[in-house]
Design a protein around this motif. Structure first.
Motif: not given
Length: 349
Positions: A239-240, A250, A254
């Motif tokens: 995850a970002d 993400n 995704t």
């Protein structure tokens, strides 16, 4: 752990410069770059020479500490003004990964009570180093929790690269595969290529093969067929940024995997450190999505593959709604269900 030791570190502090593994060159060339100026650090983050939310945060922290070593002032007030200016500059390099802002703000906060410039310079280096050391331990712990969800023989699909070279070490979504290898547990990884920059094809397969981990590469549009015919047992991604309600940004693609996992009744897991959880962002709709250079789509290996002048939409990330996420795996444990309640509670453990 002999297998992991063959994977080079993505970021190292060297007093006068930062050394990074140039991820643009992989898998064909293992090249290290020396970042000596703040502009070099900004460019390395913006152009994906260093990538992966934790590694971006570590690099930015070291970059800010490096810049501060060169401030020519004896005034701590002036020092803090210069630091804030450079913090804002580095923060402009990429908009989506919250680890970038978290790391920079942590460094700024680390000198809040320093009384001299020399003390502040030392504190910044120590704090940046602490971020990297903590991330390695965090990733290993995430890996242990994630591994508890898998069984010997499982076939697991992932996207992008949430591995050792995207973090201090071990990775997030890839961490359980390293630990499984260490413990003699057989897991088979299917890696989506991750168009348009091919982080799955270039980076994930490269580092897993370096460690002797069983990995199969697929193109992104093979995911549904792979899930159905290869008996995929789970999907795990990094995850970002994770919003307060569990919505997760993400790498692009995704969200599609999460929809497919739902259709096939396959658990969909997100693995990320607490530093990726952004309680100030209420839902995924509030997460800024970076749009990148159209040439990433129209060109491949420097060669044009689309007509001149074609319109291009190139978002680097998408957002997976929380209701599609089976569980979020952090260094404080595995949470399910009501993320709006469970996520804040993690910070009190």
């Amino acid at each position: 752990m002999a297998e992991l030791l063959s994977i080079p570190r993505s970021v190292e502090w060297n007093d006068t410069h930062i050394t990074i593994l140039n991820q643009q060159k992989l898998p064909f060339q293992t090249e290290y770059l020396e970042l000596k100026e703040l502009a070099d650090v900004w460019d390395a983050i913006a152009t994906l020479k260093v990538r992966g939310a934790p590694a971006i945060g570590i690099t930015a922290a070291y970059g800010l500490a490096l810049a501060a070593q060169r401030y020519e002032t004896d005034s701590i007030a002036e020092f803090r003004k210069l630091l804030q200016k450079d913090r804002d500059y580095l923060a402009s390099s990429r908009p989506t990964a919250v680890n970038l802002f978290w790391a920079l703000d942590r460094l700024v906060a680390s000198i809040a009570h320093t009384s001299s410039v020399n003390e502040a310079k030392t504190a910044l280096v120590h704090e940046a180093t602490r971020i990297q050391v903590e991330d390695e331990e965090t990733c290993r712990t995430i890996g242990e929790y994630a591994l508890s969800l898998f069984q010997d023989g499982d076939r697991i699909l992932t996207i992008c690269n949430a591995g050792s070279i995207a973090t201090a070490r071990y990775g997030t979504a890839l961490a359980p595969f390293y630990l499984a290898k260490e413990k003699g547990i057989n897991l088979h990884v299917y890696a989506s290529e991750t168009r348009p920059v091919l982080q799955g094809a270039r980076l994930t397969t490269w580092e897993l093969m370096q460690a002797g981990i069983d990995v199969t590469l697929i193109t992104d549009n093979m995911a549904a067929q792979t899930m159905r015919t290869k008996r995929i047992t789970a999907v795990i991604v990094g995850a970002d940024r994770i919003a307060a309600n569990g919505d997760t940004a993400n790498k692009i693609g995704t969200f599609g995997l999460a929809l497919l996992a739902k259709a096939f009744g396959i658990p969909f897991y997100v693995a990320a450190p607490l530093s990726t959880i952004d309680l100030a962002t209420k839902t995924g709709q509030d997460i800024p999505i970076e749009e990148r250079n159209p040439e990433e789509v129209t060109h491949l290996a420097g060669m044009r593959i689309a007509p001149e002048g074609v319109n291009v939409y190139n978002p680097a990330f998408d957002v997976t709604p929380h209701e599609l996420i089976t569980a979020i795996i952090t260094e404080k444990g595995i949470i399910r269900g009501n993320y709006e309640t469970a996520l804040p509670a993690l910070f009190n453990i």
